[in-house]
Design an enzyme around this catalytic site. Structure first.
Site, PDB file in Angstrom:
ATOM      1  CB  CYS A  18      -0.660  -2.650  -3.512  1.00 58.10           C
ATOM      2  SG  CYS A  18      -1.149  -0.556  -3.184  1.00 58.10           S
ATOM      3  CB  CYS A 102      -5.779   2.242  -7.613  1.00 58.43           C
ATOM      4  SG  CYS A 102      -5.338   0.212  -7.420  1.00 58.43           S
ATOM      5  CD  GLU A 132     -11.576   1.937  -2.631  1.00 61.74           C
ATOM      6  OE1 GLU A 132     -12.638   0.525  -3.030  1.00 61.74           O
ATOM      7  OE2 GLU A 132     -10.575   1.916  -2.107  1.00 61.74           O
ATOM      8  CB  THR A 170     -10.139  -1.754  -3.716  1.00 64.93           C
ATOM      9  OG1 THR A 170      -9.712  -0.352  -3.039  1.00 64.93           O
ATOM     10  CG2 THR A 170     -10.862  -1.726  -4.444  1.00 64.93           C
ATOM     11  CB  CYS A 200      -7.091  -4.216  -3.000  1.00 68.42           C
ATOM     12  SG  CYS A 200      -5.181  -3.991  -2.996  1.00 68.42           S
ATOM     13  CB  SER A 228      -3.513   3.481   6.192  1.00 69.21           C
ATOM     14  OG  SER A 228      -3.720   2.470   5.101  1.00 69.21           O
TER      15      SER A 228
END
Length: 321
Positions: A18, A102, A132, A170, A200, A228
């Site tokens: 992304c 990000c 995050e 996200t 996201c 991930s």
């Protein structure tokens, strides 16, 4: 599930990098080019084994905390963002920071700060321990409570049910997040939505592509690393949408030939932190086993790009007098 006996591969589009990941990886590469090795990176720049190994080979040194970085050295903050406490620690050590957070994560941080200033209770939907979540929570620790799933909703306490807002990590599954939000809204009918969508665009697009493809697939292979979050979600989405089976793999060599027994249609996708070279390796591996026909399942066009962190942008020319 498959309409014919010919072995085929369906390739989800969009898949892979992304805009935020692309920017973060390029930030480390550019830092190495501009400053020379070593450049330190706090945590994994993105959650992908291959990317981290490749950058390590170029001279990036990955550390868990800023305290491990020699005073005055360059350190890159990962795409997942950091809390103010981490920034303060880096400043205290005179580290030269390059912030590869990000921009979509930064947006959630700004929302958290704004609602904290307005004295809201903030219910953050996300996974405990994820970088995050730690970064976002650190922006307003007195105001934020983590809600991992609908099962946690009964434990939530707020000071004023009229002043409650939810925000989100996200990289979650859209469906699961909304399930949690519905449960929160049953308890707190005045619960406010984020001012803009927190999940996201790339996470959503990859989930939509997999949902579209999965009902036609005997097997869906998701290329991505186990840490991930968005890659793990893609396996869940594939199974939920009707795939016969689904597995998460880092590399083609991890494919177990037994998975392909009796299979005619294999779907392939990759998480938002996965370089395309790894997907090509999987497609080639499948072709060697008779899955020669490859067609893309295209559900969205992605055009968003982010500029590099300002620390790495070339200086602007002085304005002409």
């Amino acid at each position: 599930m498959s309409g014919s006996d010919a072995k085929q591969v369906l390739l989800a589009k969009p898949r892979g990098y992304c805009a935020g990941v692309d920017r973060a990886v390029e930030a480390v590469e550019q830092s190495l080019d501009q400053y020379g090795a070593p450049v330190y990176v706090r945590k994994e720049i993105v959650h992908n084994k291959h990317v981290v190994e490749t950058l390590s080979d170029r001279g990036a040194i990955f550390v868990e905390e800023a305290s491990e970085v020699p005073e005055g050295a360059h350190v890159v903050f990962s795409a997942h963002g950091v809390s103010p406490a981490v920034r303060d620690e880096a400043n205290g050590r005179q580290l030269r920071t390059i912030d590869a957070t990000c921009p979509l994560v930064t947006k959630v941080h700004q929302e958290a700060k704004r609602f904290a200033r307005e004295d809201y209770d903030i219910l953050l939907v996300g996974h405990a321990g994820h970088e995050e979540v730690e970064g976002t929570s650190g922006e307003a620790p007195e105001h934020i409570q983590l809600v991992e799933s609908a099962d946690d909703v009964d434990k939530v306490t707020v000071r004023d049910p009229e002043k409650v807002v939810w925000l989100s990590q996200t990289t979650l599954s859209v469906d699961e997040t909304m399930q949690t939000v519905r449960a929160l809204r049953e308890r707190f009918p005045k619960l406010q939505n984020p001012p803009s969508d927190d999940i996201c665009y790339a996470t959503q697009n990859r989930q939509v592509a997999v949902k579209s493809m999965a009902p036609r697939c005997d097997l869906v292979l998701v290329v991505g690393s186990r840490n991930s979050s968005n890659s793990v979600r893609l396996v869940e989405v594939a199974l939920g949408a009707g795939a016969g089976a689904s597995y998460l793999i880092d590399y083609a060599k991890e494919i177990d030939d037994a998975w392909l027994d009796g299979v005619t249609t294999v779907g392939v996708t990759s998480g938002a932190s996965v370089p395309e070279v790894l997907v090509r390796g999987v497609v080639e591996h499948l072709a060697e086993r008779g899955f020669g026909s490859v067609s893309e399942v295209d559900t969205a066009e992605e055009t968003l790009t982010f500029s590099l962190p300002r620390e790495l942008r070339p200086p602007r020319p002085a304005a002409a007098r």
